[in-house]
Write a protein that holds these residues in place. Structure first.
Motif, PDB file in Angstrom:
ATOM      1  N   ILE A   6     -32.564  -8.142 -26.543  1.00 39.72           N
ATOM      2  CA  ILE A   6     -33.755  -7.542 -25.924  1.00 39.72           C
ATOM      3  C   ILE A   6     -34.467  -6.769 -27.020  1.00 39.72           C
ATOM      4  N   GLY A   7     -35.742  -7.060 -27.240  1.00 41.97           N
ATOM      5  CA  GLY A   7     -36.500  -6.328 -28.242  1.00 41.97           C
ATOM      6  C   GLY A   7     -36.743  -7.143 -29.494  1.00 41.97           C
ATOM      7  N   GLU A   8     -38.007  -7.294 -29.849  1.00 47.04           N
ATOM      8  CA  GLU A   8     -38.375  -8.088 -31.024  1.00 47.04           C
ATOM      9  C   GLU A   8     -39.227  -7.294 -32.010  1.00 47.04           C
ATOM     10  N   TYR A  14     -34.534  -6.983 -37.573  1.00 45.81           N
ATOM     11  CA  TYR A  14     -33.459  -6.709 -38.530  1.00 45.81           C
ATOM     12  C   TYR A  14     -32.122  -7.191 -37.974  1.00 45.81           C
ATOM     13  N   VAL A  15     -31.848  -6.854 -36.727  1.00 45.08           N
ATOM     14  CA  VAL A  15     -30.581  -7.237 -36.105  1.00 45.08           C
ATOM     15  C   VAL A  15     -30.446  -8.752 -36.031  1.00 45.08           C
ATOM     16  N   THR A  16     -31.512  -9.425 -35.659  1.00 49.53           N
ATOM     17  CA  THR A  16     -31.480 -10.892 -35.596  1.00 49.53           C
ATOM     18  C   THR A  16     -31.152 -11.491 -36.954  1.00 49.53           C
ATOM     19  N   GLU A  17     -31.793 -10.976 -37.988  1.00 51.50           N
ATOM     20  CA  GLU A  17     -31.557 -11.497 -39.348  1.00 51.50           C
ATOM     21  C   GLU A  17     -30.090 -11.317 -39.762  1.00 51.50           C
ATOM     22  N   LYS A  18     -29.560 -10.107 -39.540  1.00 49.61           N
ATOM     23  CA  LYS A  18     -28.196  -9.822 -39.979  1.00 49.61           C
ATOM     24  C   LYS A  18     -27.157 -10.572 -39.140  1.00 49.61           C
ATOM     25  N   LEU A  19     -27.381 -10.669 -37.831  1.00 49.43           N
ATOM     26  CA  LEU A  19     -26.447 -11.408 -36.989  1.00 49.43           C
ATOM     27  C   LEU A  19     -26.454 -12.891 -37.343  1.00 49.43           C
ATOM     28  N   THR A  20     -27.614 -13.407 -37.674  1.00 53.26           N
ATOM     29  CA  THR A  20     -27.713 -14.809 -38.083  1.00 53.26           C
ATOM     30  C   THR A  20     -26.913 -15.050 -39.352  1.00 53.26           C
ATOM     31  N   GLN A  27     -28.632 -16.270 -28.988  1.00 53.17           N
ATOM     32  CA  GLN A  27     -28.913 -17.545 -28.327  1.00 53.17           C
ATOM     33  C   GLN A  27     -30.070 -17.445 -27.342  1.00 53.17           C
ATOM     34  N   THR A  28     -30.318 -16.208 -26.858  1.00 50.39           N
ATOM     35  CA  THR A  28     -31.324 -15.989 -25.824  1.00 50.39           C
ATOM     36  C   THR A  28     -32.072 -14.692 -26.098  1.00 50.39           C
ATOM     37  N   VAL A  29     -33.357 -14.669 -25.808  1.00 54.61           N
ATOM     38  CA  VAL A  29     -34.171 -13.453 -25.920  1.00 54.61           C
ATOM     39  C   VAL A  29     -34.706 -13.118 -24.533  1.00 54.61           C
ATOM     40  N   LEU A  30     -34.394 -11.926 -24.072  1.00 56.72           N
ATOM     41  CA  LEU A  30     -34.932 -11.435 -22.799  1.00 56.72           C
ATOM     42  C   LEU A  30     -36.214 -10.681 -23.117  1.00 56.72           C
ATOM     43  N   THR A  31     -37.341 -11.188 -22.651  1.00 58.30           N
ATOM     44  CA  THR A  31     -38.632 -10.669 -23.061  1.00 58.30           C
ATOM     45  C   THR A  31     -39.547 -10.485 -21.858  1.00 58.30           C
ATOM     46  N   ASP A  62     -29.493  -4.582 -26.804  1.00 59.48           N
ATOM     47  CA  ASP A  62     -30.789  -3.962 -26.502  1.00 59.48           C
ATOM     48  C   ASP A  62     -31.321  -3.257 -27.732  1.00 59.48           C
ATOM     49  N   CYS A  63     -32.370  -3.821 -28.322  1.00 52.73           N
ATOM     50  CA  CYS A  63     -33.048  -3.225 -29.481  1.00 52.73           C
ATOM     51  C   CYS A  63     -34.456  -2.787 -29.108  1.00 52.73           C
ATOM     52  N   ALA A  64     -34.718  -2.651 -27.829  1.00 51.51           N
ATOM     53  CA  ALA A  64     -36.051  -2.271 -27.368  1.00 51.51           C
ATOM     54  C   ALA A  64     -36.090  -0.756 -27.153  1.00 51.51           C
ATOM     55  N   GLY A  65     -36.685  -0.307 -26.085  1.00 55.88           N
ATOM     56  CA  GLY A  65     -36.801   1.120 -25.830  1.00 55.88           C
ATOM     57  C   GLY A  65     -36.205   1.501 -24.500  1.00 55.88           C
ATOM     58  N   HIS A  66     -36.465   2.735 -24.090  1.00 50.25           N
ATOM     59  CA  HIS A  66     -35.897   3.246 -22.848  1.00 50.25           C
ATOM     60  C   HIS A  66     -36.306   2.399 -21.657  1.00 50.25           C
TER      61      HIS A  66
END
Length: 260
Positions: A6-8, A14-20, A27-31, A62-66
């Motif tokens: 969650i959160g782009e 950054y998290v996507t790059e490092k996890l990759t 595998q999925t983005v909740l947007t 969750d890399c988004a906000g509150h």
């Protein structure tokens, strides 16, 4: 382990790059519904409802906000999916905190708080066992780091020539008033005396270039003072690089045979 994100924004990228890099690409983005058809060239499935998450997702990050934690957190946990979140300050809302706890129990899932923007929390948690008498958190950032926050109403960020305290109160008040800046205050509160008994002060300082976090605690164990100077992510001066790193670290620990 199958991961959803969650959160782009800056932290999410950054998290996507490092996890990759370590073979755990989301595998999925909740947007949001309006972003379902946007893509950066990746192959991740995009959904806008927790109900549409694939059945094999085992961890949401969750890399988004509150707002994202408030909107999706309980539904994710109720589905039995563990959740790592950086939106720690959202738990200053008692109703949300209680709702997430109840949802986690119903789903036999766990909400993990990624608290890497500040260290020494394990020491603070240990000290709580013997009894804490006082915990103070101080957050100091350059004026630019407080843009878009209530600090703009308290001080003239453009005209500052010396450090100025623009907030002093409880950690609950700090996390509520500064949802994009005071997640660390919330993490300190949850590790120690709680939201209402933890004192927080926030400072805009034109003499610093890093985001500086300090904890001072006293109790039956004695006392300690911890200070960390962290840099921001290049894409967002309000986002801690160490906070983003802590999310990746939290995911790595979940698959480690030996962990701390």
């Amino acid at each position: 382990m199958k991961i959803g994100l969650i959160g782009e924004g800056a932290i999410g990228r950054y998290v996507t790059e490092k996890l990759t890099e370590i073979g755990l690409a989301p595998q999925t983005v909740l947007t949001r519904a309006g972003r379902l058809h946007q893509t950066d060239g990746g192959t991740a499935l995009r959904v806008d409802r927790v109900a549409d998450l694939p059945s094999d997702i085992t961890l949401m990050v969750d890399c988004a906000g509150h707002e994202a934690l408030t909107q999706h957190g309980a539904a994710i946990l109720e589905r039995g999916i563990d959740l790592v979140t950086i939106s720690i300050g959202a738990l200053a809302d008692r109703q949300l905190e209680q709702g997430l706890q109840a949802a986690a129990r119903r789903g036999a899932a766990q909400l993990h708080l990624a608290t890497g923007a500040i260290g020494a929390l394990d020491c603070l948690q240990a000290a709580r066992v013997g009894g804490l008498s006082q915990v103070t958190y101080t957050g100091r950032k350059p004026p630019e780091g407080w843009r878009g926050s209530p600090a703009e109403e308290q001080v003239d960020l453009d005209a500052l020539t010396e450090a100025a305290v623009h907030f002093k109160g409880s950690a609950r008040e700090a996390a509520t008033a500064y949802p994009k800046n005071a997640n660390v205050a919330a993490a300190v509160a949850l590790a120690g005396l709680g939201f209402d008994k933890t004192t927080a002060q926030l400072i805009a300082d034109p003499e610093v270039t890093a985001n500086i976090h300090e904890i001072h605690a006293t109790g039956a164990f004695g006392s300690f003072h911890f200070r960390i100077e962290g840099t921001a992510l290049p894409d967002n001066p309000r986002s801690s690089a160490l906070a983003a790193m802590s999310v990746v670290s939290a995911v790595e620990r979940r698959r480690a045979a030996i962990t701390t």
